[in-house]
Motif scaffolding. Sequence first.
Motif, PDB file in Angstrom:
ATOM      1  N   ASP A 209       0.958  -1.146   0.008  1.00 33.06           N
ATOM      2  CA  ASP A 209      -0.038   0.062   0.128  1.00 33.06           C
ATOM      3  C   ASP A 209       0.823   1.164   0.095  1.00 33.06           C
ATOM      4  O   ASP A 209       1.498   1.649   0.997  1.00 33.06           O
ATOM      5  N   VAL A 210       0.995   1.831  -1.199  1.00 36.55           N
ATOM      6  CA  VAL A 210       1.847   3.103  -1.150  1.00 36.55           C
ATOM      7  C   VAL A 210       0.840   4.229  -1.517  1.00 36.55           C
ATOM      8  O   VAL A 210       0.037   4.511  -2.206  1.00 36.55           O
ATOM      9  N   LYS A 211       0.912   5.185  -0.413  1.00 36.15           N
ATOM     10  CA  LYS A 211       0.114   6.299  -0.228  1.00 36.15           C
ATOM     11  C   LYS A 211       0.851   7.353  -0.920  1.00 36.15           C
ATOM     12  O   LYS A 211       0.024   8.085  -1.763  1.00 36.15           O
ATOM     13  N   ASN A 212       2.058   7.596  -0.888  1.00 36.59           N
ATOM     14  CA  ASN A 212       2.693   8.468  -1.372  1.00 36.59           C
ATOM     15  C   ASN A 212       4.328   8.231  -1.076  1.00 36.59           C
ATOM     16  O   ASN A 212       4.564   7.131  -0.556  1.00 36.59           O
ATOM     17  N   GLN A 213       5.378   8.792  -1.675  1.00 35.93           N
ATOM     18  CA  GLN A 213       6.584   8.492  -1.634  1.00 35.93           C
ATOM     19  C   GLN A 213       7.226   8.250  -0.223  1.00 35.93           C
ATOM     20  O   GLN A 213       8.370   8.054   0.012  1.00 35.93           O
ATOM     21  N   LYS A 214       6.496   9.214   0.722  1.00 37.12           N
ATOM     22  CA  LYS A 214       7.061   9.165   2.181  1.00 37.12           C
ATOM     23  C   LYS A 214       6.277   8.090   3.162  1.00 37.12           C
ATOM     24  O   LYS A 214       6.547   8.127   4.143  1.00 37.12           O
ATOM     25  N   ASP A 215       5.097   7.722   2.469  1.00 34.20           N
ATOM     26  CA  ASP A 215       4.176   7.002   3.288  1.00 34.20           C
ATOM     27  C   ASP A 215       3.766   5.859   2.562  1.00 34.20           C
ATOM     28  O   ASP A 215       2.902   5.828   1.821  1.00 34.20           O
ATOM     29  N   TYR A 216       4.287   4.665   2.992  1.00 36.19           N
ATOM     30  CA  TYR A 216       3.823   3.210   2.568  1.00 36.19           C
ATOM     31  C   TYR A 216       3.934   2.122   3.491  1.00 36.19           C
ATOM     32  O   TYR A 216       4.615   2.310   4.282  1.00 36.19           O
ATOM     33  N   PHE A 217       3.361   0.963   2.944  1.00 40.46           N
ATOM     34  CA  PHE A 217       3.383  -0.353   3.834  1.00 40.46           C
ATOM     35  C   PHE A 217       3.546  -1.416   3.118  1.00 40.46           C
ATOM     36  O   PHE A 217       2.917  -1.542   1.724  1.00 40.46           O
ATOM     37  N   GLY A 218       4.440  -2.339   3.402  1.00 39.81           N
ATOM     38  CA  GLY A 218       4.466  -3.624   2.793  1.00 39.81           C
ATOM     39  C   GLY A 218       4.796  -4.771   3.686  1.00 39.81           C
ATOM     40  O   GLY A 218       5.216  -4.558   4.787  1.00 39.81           O
ATOM     41  N   ASP A 219       4.132  -5.902   3.232  1.00 37.47           N
ATOM     42  CA  ASP A 219       4.050  -7.054   4.242  1.00 37.47           C
ATOM     43  C   ASP A 219       4.030  -8.345   3.242  1.00 37.47           C
ATOM     44  O   ASP A 219       3.271  -8.714   2.612  1.00 37.47           O
ATOM     45  N   LEU A 220       5.318  -9.133   3.863  1.00 38.08           N
ATOM     46  CA  LEU A 220       5.575 -10.325   3.070  1.00 38.08           C
ATOM     47  C   LEU A 220       5.406 -11.529   3.992  1.00 38.08           C
ATOM     48  O   LEU A 220       6.305 -11.350   5.023  1.00 38.08           O
ATOM     49  N   SER A 221       4.820 -12.588   3.689  1.00 39.81           N
ATOM     50  CA  SER A 221       4.955 -13.784   4.620  1.00 39.81           C
ATOM     51  C   SER A 221       4.973 -14.963   3.685  1.00 39.81           C
ATOM     52  O   SER A 221       4.227 -14.853   2.697  1.00 39.81           O
ATOM     53  N   TYR A 222       5.748 -15.794   4.209  1.00 41.14           N
ATOM     54  CA  TYR A 222       5.901 -17.175   3.720  1.00 41.14           C
ATOM     55  C   TYR A 222       6.092 -18.311   4.610  1.00 41.14           C
ATOM     56  O   TYR A 222       6.686 -17.933   5.728  1.00 41.14           O
ATOM     57  N   SER A 223       5.372 -19.435   4.400  1.00 46.64           N
ATOM     58  CA  SER A 223       5.474 -20.491   5.203  1.00 46.64           C
ATOM     59  C   SER A 223       5.672 -21.916   4.391  1.00 46.64           C
ATOM     60  O   SER A 223       5.065 -22.113   3.516  1.00 46.64           O
ATOM     61  N   TYR A 224       6.505 -22.791   4.757  1.00 45.08           N
ATOM     62  CA  TYR A 224       6.394 -23.967   4.419  1.00 45.08           C
ATOM     63  C   TYR A 224       6.184 -24.957   5.487  1.00 45.08           C
ATOM     64  O   TYR A 224       6.878 -25.232   6.642  1.00 45.08           O
ATOM     65  N   LYS A 225       4.696 -25.608   5.434  1.00 49.35           N
ATOM     66  CA  LYS A 225       4.197 -26.378   6.227  1.00 49.35           C
ATOM     67  C   LYS A 225       4.076 -25.363   7.506  1.00 49.35           C
ATOM     68  O   LYS A 225       3.869 -24.388   7.592  1.00 49.35           O
TER      69      LYS A 225
END
Length: 361
Positions: A44-60
């Motif tokens: 979620d990029v609101k502007n060049q100074k305000d953004y959010f990123g979330d990455l999740s990965y699982s194996y079993k």
Amino acid sequence: MGYRLAGFSGSPRADQYEYLHDYVPFGGELRLFSYPHRLHLELDVKNQKDYFGDLSYSYKDLILFRGVDRTLWHNLVNIPLIDLNTATPSPGVDVRDSGVDYGTKTSINNAFLRFKMPDFPLHIYLDGSYIDKSGSMQQRFLGGSGYFNNIVRVSGQRDVDWVTKGLLIGANSHLGPIEADFSHGERRFDSSGTQVFRDFYTSSAVRPAGVFEHSLIPDIKSSSNTLKLHTSHTGRIVASATLSNADFKNESNGAKTDYFIGSGDFTWLPMPKLAFYVKYRYKDTDIDNPGSVTITDISNPLQTFTYPVKAAISSTTNTLSGTVRYLPIKGWRSGQSMPFRISTEKMPIYGVFRIQPRATL
């Protein structure tokens, strides 16, 4: 995706946590579940100074990873200094940042990685953090010669480039009726940008005039070890204990602090209506600072001055507390209001009463 229009008049503090510029915001979400793999990505990029990123990965349930980045802009205030009496030389003001707009961008990054043994309740984990704060803010201080002669209130710009890095490595397991967790952490704060100010100070009775440093933001590092023990939550007896030691060092002046913290909790429920709680806390603080500090005239490095420093105070604290709880009425909780009715000849009286029995040592 869209287009964002931003405009304001007056102070940007009217919208304290908004980067007030036009920008193209966009975002998206991706979910891939193909067992035994699970992947989730959100942006979620609101502007060049305000953004959010979330990455999740699982194996079993054997490998679990999650990385989160949160970035936020903060509009800061430029506080104007006013000379309340211009007829006298002190106090006076020296405004070096008139009309400057201040703001900082803070980026908080966290990453967590956990490994689990296939056939045994053992977890090994790594938890890392990276915090970056950049921008500019106002620095206010006393110029002139401080308390030696005329006091001048000064405001100036401090450029900020602060980085805090942390790493926690640990393991936990279920060992029969005991749950145990041990972790080791390292943390470091590095200050860049305008780390220290240098100003000219006039002469006084104890020191000649010169250029000296002040308002330093020091570099700090720390490390910690923590052991946590806990019984299972079944049965009438529950106990827990935590032992932790941590040390901090100011790399700019050599000051050190060592902490040792211990705590224990014990709960006994001999019957459903009766419970006993005991808590113990222990804290030992050992602070060591240099006995003196030396300052140097930047304009004349051969001119140095050494001043004594008061010894820091170390301390030891022990705290023991106990609580007894008894519920005299079935189905009634301590602190719960109970209605009552009293009949009189003319009219009934309604009300509530509350009982909170507690004994503390």
